[in-house]
Design a protein around this motif. Structure first.
Motif, PDB file in Angstrom:
ATOM      1  N   CYS A 272       0.834  -1.204   0.000  1.00  0.00           N
ATOM      2  CA  CYS A 272       0.000   0.000   0.000  1.00  0.00           C
ATOM      3  C   CYS A 272       0.869   1.254   0.000  1.00  0.00           C
ATOM      4  O   CYS A 272       0.563   2.228  -0.687  1.00  0.00           O
ATOM      5  N   TYR A 273       1.953   1.238   0.745  1.00  0.00           N
ATOM      6  CA  TYR A 273       2.873   2.369   0.811  1.00  0.00           C
ATOM      7  C   TYR A 273       3.429   2.696  -0.574  1.00  0.00           C
ATOM      8  O   TYR A 273       3.529   3.851  -0.959  1.00  0.00           O
ATOM      9  N   HIS A 274       3.781   1.652  -1.326  1.00  0.00           N
ATOM     10  CA  HIS A 274       4.363   1.845  -2.656  1.00  0.00           C
ATOM     11  C   HIS A 274       3.308   1.908  -3.763  1.00  0.00           C
ATOM     12  O   HIS A 274       3.658   2.159  -4.916  1.00  0.00           O
ATOM     13  N   GLY A 275       2.059   1.666  -3.420  1.00  0.00           N
ATOM     14  CA  GLY A 275       0.984   1.776  -4.404  1.00  0.00           C
ATOM     15  C   GLY A 275       0.951   0.674  -5.437  1.00  0.00           C
ATOM     16  O   GLY A 275       0.560   0.895  -6.587  1.00  0.00           O
ATOM     17  N   VAL A 276       1.313  -0.530  -5.041  1.00  0.00           N
ATOM     18  CA  VAL A 276       1.348  -1.658  -5.974  1.00  0.00           C
ATOM     19  C   VAL A 276       0.025  -2.426  -5.859  1.00  0.00           C
ATOM     20  O   VAL A 276      -0.066  -3.471  -5.201  1.00  0.00           O
ATOM     21  N   ALA A 277      -0.998  -1.884  -6.505  1.00  0.00           N
ATOM     22  CA  ALA A 277      -2.358  -2.420  -6.380  1.00  0.00           C
ATOM     23  C   ALA A 277      -2.475  -3.901  -6.747  1.00  0.00           C
ATOM     24  O   ALA A 277      -3.183  -4.637  -6.049  1.00  0.00           O
ATOM     25  N   PRO A 278      -1.822  -4.390  -7.810  1.00  0.00           N
ATOM     26  CA  PRO A 278      -1.955  -5.823  -8.107  1.00  0.00           C
ATOM     27  C   PRO A 278      -1.424  -6.722  -6.974  1.00  0.00           C
ATOM     28  O   PRO A 278      -1.991  -7.780  -6.706  1.00  0.00           O
ATOM     29  N   VAL A 279      -0.381  -6.287  -6.307  1.00  0.00           N
ATOM     30  CA  VAL A 279       0.143  -7.069  -5.176  1.00  0.00           C
ATOM     31  C   VAL A 279      -0.807  -6.947  -3.990  1.00  0.00           C
ATOM     32  O   VAL A 279      -1.069  -7.931  -3.293  1.00  0.00           O
ATOM     33  N   VAL A 280      -1.354  -5.761  -3.752  1.00  0.00           N
ATOM     34  CA  VAL A 280      -2.352  -5.574  -2.689  1.00  0.00           C
ATOM     35  C   VAL A 280      -3.516  -6.531  -2.918  1.00  0.00           C
ATOM     36  O   VAL A 280      -3.940  -7.248  -2.004  1.00  0.00           O
ATOM     37  N   LYS A 281      -4.013  -6.568  -4.135  1.00  0.00           N
ATOM     38  CA  LYS A 281      -5.143  -7.449  -4.468  1.00  0.00           C
ATOM     39  C   LYS A 281      -4.786  -8.915  -4.208  1.00  0.00           C
ATOM     40  O   LYS A 281      -5.578  -9.656  -3.630  1.00  0.00           O
ATOM     41  N   THR A 282      -3.586  -9.316  -4.605  1.00  0.00           N
ATOM     42  CA  THR A 282      -3.157 -10.702  -4.396  1.00  0.00           C
ATOM     43  C   THR A 282      -3.041 -11.032  -2.917  1.00  0.00           C
ATOM     44  O   THR A 282      -3.514 -12.079  -2.461  1.00  0.00           O
ATOM     45  N   LEU A 283      -2.427 -10.146  -2.153  1.00  0.00           N
ATOM     46  CA  LEU A 283      -2.269 -10.396  -0.715  1.00  0.00           C
ATOM     47  C   LEU A 283      -3.610 -10.461  -0.002  1.00  0.00           C
ATOM     48  O   LEU A 283      -3.822 -11.295   0.880  1.00  0.00           O
TER      49      LEU A 283
END
Length: 102
Positions: free
Chosen positions: A34-45
């Motif tokens: 979330c800090y780095h704004g990596v939405a695809p990784v956020v969604k996966t996690l």
């Protein structure tokens, strides 16, 4: 980014991986994504790994608060949708309270 998602999925498929493991400042992989704004990784996690969206760091900052503070609205939206889904699940699994007046 797609390489990151593949790596996260590979890690999540391992038996002994704790998706909510914390670093020295109590920050999780979700917090950092979330800090780095990596939405695809956020969604996966959140959806594949069932990461705790409410986990806070040692400054009491949640993944949601850090995403909003840094302007990563897509990450914040993913967290909000997941949080609402969890609340709905809790409402649907709680026993219905009935009162008997005999």
């Amino acid at each position: 980014v797609s390489g990151c998602v593949r790596l996260v999925r590979a890690l999540l498929s391992q038996r002994d991986v704790d998706v909510d493991e914390r670093d020295g400042n109590w920050r999780t992989a979700l917090w950092w994504s979330c800090y780095h704004g990596v939405a695809p990784v956020v969604k996966t996690l959140v959806y594949d790994g069932q990461a705790d969206v409410g986990a806070v760091d040692d400054d009491d900052k949640s993944p949601m608060s850090v995403a909003l503070a840094r302007g990563h609205n897509e990450c914040a939206w993913l967290l909000q949708v997941r949080d609402q889904s969890e609340q709905e699940d809790r409402r649907n699994t709680q026993p219905e309270l009935t009162r008997s007046y005999d």
